[in-house]
Design an enzyme around this catalytic site. Sequence first.
Site, mmCIF file in Angstrom:
data_model
loop_
_atom_site.group_PDB
_atom_site.id
_atom_site.type_symbol
_atom_site.label_atom_id
_atom_site.label_comp_id
_atom_site.label_asym_id
_atom_site.label_seq_id
_atom_site.Cartn_x
_atom_site.Cartn_y
_atom_site.Cartn_z
ATOM 1 N N ASP A 115 31.216 -1.483 23.141
ATOM 2 C CA ASP A 115 30.065 -2.415 24.102
ATOM 3 C C ASP A 115 30.723 -2.745 25.300
ATOM 4 O O ASP A 115 30.483 -2.845 26.424
ATOM 5 C CB ASP A 115 29.589 -3.601 22.880
ATOM 6 C CG ASP A 115 30.222 -3.753 22.888
ATOM 7 O OD1 ASP A 115 31.853 -4.292 21.957
ATOM 8 O OD2 ASP A 115 29.998 -5.694 22.110
ATOM 9 N N ASP A 118 37.945 -6.303 26.975
ATOM 10 C CA ASP A 118 38.013 -7.683 27.617
ATOM 11 C C ASP A 118 39.721 -8.055 27.523
ATOM 12 O O ASP A 118 40.156 -7.703 28.286
ATOM 13 C CB ASP A 118 37.378 -8.843 26.599
ATOM 14 C CG ASP A 118 37.488 -10.650 26.546
ATOM 15 O OD1 ASP A 118 37.843 -10.484 27.842
ATOM 16 O OD2 ASP A 118 37.582 -10.770 25.288
ATOM 17 N N PHE A 167 30.517 -15.050 29.440
ATOM 18 C CA PHE A 167 30.614 -14.575 28.288
ATOM 19 C C PHE A 167 29.115 -14.136 28.567
ATOM 20 O O PHE A 167 28.581 -14.972 28.907
ATOM 21 C CB PHE A 167 30.278 -16.367 27.665
ATOM 22 C CG PHE A 167 30.644 -15.339 26.115
ATOM 23 C CD1 PHE A 167 31.771 -14.477 25.807
ATOM 24 C CD2 PHE A 167 29.701 -15.048 25.138
ATOM 25 C CE1 PHE A 167 32.160 -14.318 24.148
ATOM 26 C CE2 PHE A 167 29.320 -14.937 24.376
ATOM 27 C CZ PHE A 167 30.386 -14.243 23.359
ATOM 28 N N ARG A 180 21.580 -11.104 20.169
ATOM 29 C CA ARG A 180 21.893 -8.863 20.493
ATOM 30 C C ARG A 180 21.277 -9.012 21.240
ATOM 31 O O ARG A 180 20.627 -7.518 21.489
ATOM 32 C CB ARG A 180 22.136 -8.422 19.040
ATOM 33 C CG ARG A 180 23.366 -9.148 18.702
ATOM 34 C CD ARG A 180 23.552 -7.907 17.854
ATOM 35 N NE ARG A 180 25.237 -8.805 16.993
ATOM 36 C CZ ARG A 180 26.126 -8.403 16.770
ATOM 37 N NH1 ARG A 180 26.426 -7.791 17.714
ATOM 38 N NH2 ARG A 180 27.528 -9.168 16.148
HETATM 39 P P1 IMP Z 1 38.862 -7.524 23.127
HETATM 40 O O1 IMP Z 1 39.319 -7.092 21.710
HETATM 41 O O2 IMP Z 1 38.913 -8.690 23.448
HETATM 42 O O3 IMP Z 1 39.010 -6.404 24.477
HETATM 43 O O4 IMP Z 1 37.622 -8.457 22.892
HETATM 44 C C1 IMP Z 1 36.605 -7.125 22.212
HETATM 45 C C2 IMP Z 1 34.953 -6.924 21.134
HETATM 46 O O5 IMP Z 1 35.294 -8.531 21.722
HETATM 47 C C3 IMP Z 1 34.234 -6.922 22.249
HETATM 48 O O6 IMP Z 1 34.187 -5.226 21.160
HETATM 49 C C4 IMP Z 1 32.593 -7.809 21.729
HETATM 50 O O7 IMP Z 1 32.690 -7.877 20.621
HETATM 51 C C5 IMP Z 1 33.615 -9.038 22.027
HETATM 52 N N1 IMP Z 1 33.247 -9.695 23.649
HETATM 53 C C6 IMP Z 1 34.037 -9.910 24.836
HETATM 54 N N2 IMP Z 1 34.267 -10.677 25.298
HETATM 55 C C7 IMP Z 1 32.776 -10.636 24.716
HETATM 56 C C8 IMP Z 1 31.839 -11.194 25.718
HETATM 57 O O8 IMP Z 1 31.930 -11.505 27.081
HETATM 58 N N3 IMP Z 1 30.199 -11.513 25.425
HETATM 59 C C9 IMP Z 1 29.922 -11.209 23.893
HETATM 60 N N4 IMP Z 1 30.942 -10.816 22.887
HETATM 61 C C10 IMP Z 1 32.676 -10.329 23.990
#
Ligand code: IMP
Length: 196
Positions: A115, A118, A167, A180
Amino acid sequence: MSKIRTKKAAKEQEGHRPGEALRVLISHARIQKKVAEMAREIRRDFPMDSLHLIGVLKGSIFFLADLARELGGEVSFDFLGVSSYGKGTDSTGEVKLTKDLDLSIEGLSVLVVEDILDTGLTLKYLLKSFEERKPKHLRVAVLLDKVERRIADVKADYCGFTIPNEFVVGYGLDYDERYRNLPDVCVLQLESRGKT
Ligand code: IMP
């Protein structure tokens, strides 16, 4: 998509609970158009391959479902569960596998469907784990990319939208398991977050 909903969506809306407000960042119509474009690009790169999509639960479910239908050709799915966030909006930085794949990916053309990218820590962890399982190809498709938040050195092969550091919820993405089911991607504004 009705005009009424689009008009309403452009305004700031009340969230589910007091102190939560939503602002549409990417409308459902824009998402659908982009997903179709991404599918065409992926099929151009892999015209004859049977593509094995791996959806990262739970945020990728709508993206995977829409992408799979746009891809055409032979497609199979599997799902994997990870958790890197607690109940709030900030990452703990820890990635935990909550559900492994059901099927072997050895020799397959794998497309990881995420999705949002980040910090990149989740994807880095997943790619390492998948590479060890010897797929024929390993590619990544993400709908959203918060480039400025990146910590890990990872990049998606196919990316829908680059978004600012806010966010977001909707189209599969949650806050505390809520929102969701929103058709659009919305910025979630929390009253408590704005205060210093
Ligand atoms: P990362 O490991 O920091 O890249 O995070 C990835 C996961 O964090 C994604 O698959 C989401 O489940 C969650 N995530 C990151 N940013 C957001 C956001 O803005 N809204 C909701 N979920 C997020």
